[in-house]
Design a protein around this motif. Structure first.
Motif, PDB file in Angstrom:
ATOM      1  N   THR A   2       0.822  -1.198   0.135  1.00 41.11           N
ATOM      2  CA  THR A   2       0.003   0.003  -0.106  1.00 41.11           C
ATOM      3  C   THR A   2       0.948   1.314   0.087  1.00 41.11           C
ATOM      4  N   ALA A 100      -5.195   0.662  -3.625  1.00 37.97           N
ATOM      5  CA  ALA A 100      -5.515  -0.159  -2.338  1.00 37.97           C
ATOM      6  C   ALA A 100      -5.493   0.763  -1.232  1.00 37.97           C
ATOM      7  N   ARG A 152     -10.874  -7.771  -3.938  1.00 36.80           N
ATOM      8  CA  ARG A 152      -9.576  -7.901  -3.095  1.00 36.80           C
ATOM      9  C   ARG A 152      -8.574  -8.145  -4.458  1.00 36.80           C
ATOM     10  N   PHE A 155      -8.140  -4.816  -6.783  1.00 35.40           N
ATOM     11  CA  PHE A 155      -7.159  -3.887  -5.991  1.00 35.40           C
ATOM     12  C   PHE A 155      -5.675  -4.238  -5.910  1.00 35.40           C
ATOM     13  N   GLY A 156      -5.389  -5.703  -5.857  1.00 36.24           N
ATOM     14  CA  GLY A 156      -4.115  -5.993  -5.778  1.00 36.24           C
ATOM     15  C   GLY A 156      -3.748  -6.783  -7.004  1.00 36.24           C
TER      16      GLY A 156
END
Length: 166
Positions: A2, A100, A152, A155-156
């Motif tokens: 992040t 994120a 998830r 975002f990643g």
């Protein structure tokens, strides 16, 4: 990993007004969360703004009834709520950028707002008491959707692959 924003300009959403609802590149839970958070944030701002203005107009009488400290605490709570809603709107507008840290900050903000609402109702009940805050419950559910497996991964995920899809 992040990466937090280093300047205030990184916090400003890049989307234009006409692309506000263009969320086709987001996974289904992300779309639902984005649109739900947009709606609940706008409604919260719409309904809490008169509450804040009424509080400001009656602050002097509340200070006389409850004391200076409680008047200041109530004013700070009202100011925190309005600032939190404004920040929530900015963070929601940043969600389509697939960062994120936006999801993490949005989660922390909604939890902080929920804690503030509970403490405010417990410590400082007033005539302006709003009762159960459905907006916070809905916001918690929407932020929870951002932590589902599909969101998830989005975002990643691999940014090169997602650019080709978008």
């Amino acid at each position: 990993m992040t990466i937090l924003p280093h300047t205030a300009s990184e916090l400003i959403p890049r989307s234009q007004l006409r692309n506000l609802f263009a969320v086709d590149h987001m996974p289904i839970p992300g779309r639902i969360a984005y649109l739900g958070l947009m709606a609940i944030s706008a409604m919260s701002l719409l309904f809490l703004m008169p509450n804040f203005l009424i509080y400001l107009a009656t602050a002097q009488s509340m200070v006389q009834l409850n004391g200076v400290v409680m008047g200041i605490v109530g004013l700070l709570a009202a100011m925190f709520t309005m600032a939190a809603i404004a920040l929530q709107i900015v963070l929601v507008l940043k969600l389509p950028e697939r960062l994120a840290w936006v999801r993490n900050m949005l989660s922390l903000l909604v939890f902080a707002t929920a804690i503030e609402a509970v403490l405010s109702d417990w410590m400082y009940p007033t005539v302006l008491h709003m009762g159960f805050r459905w907006d916070i419950l809905i916001s918690l559910i929407m932020v929870g959707m951002l932590w589902t497996s599909g969101a998830r991964q989005w975002f990643g995920g691999d940014s090169r692959r997602m650019r080709l899809v978008a």
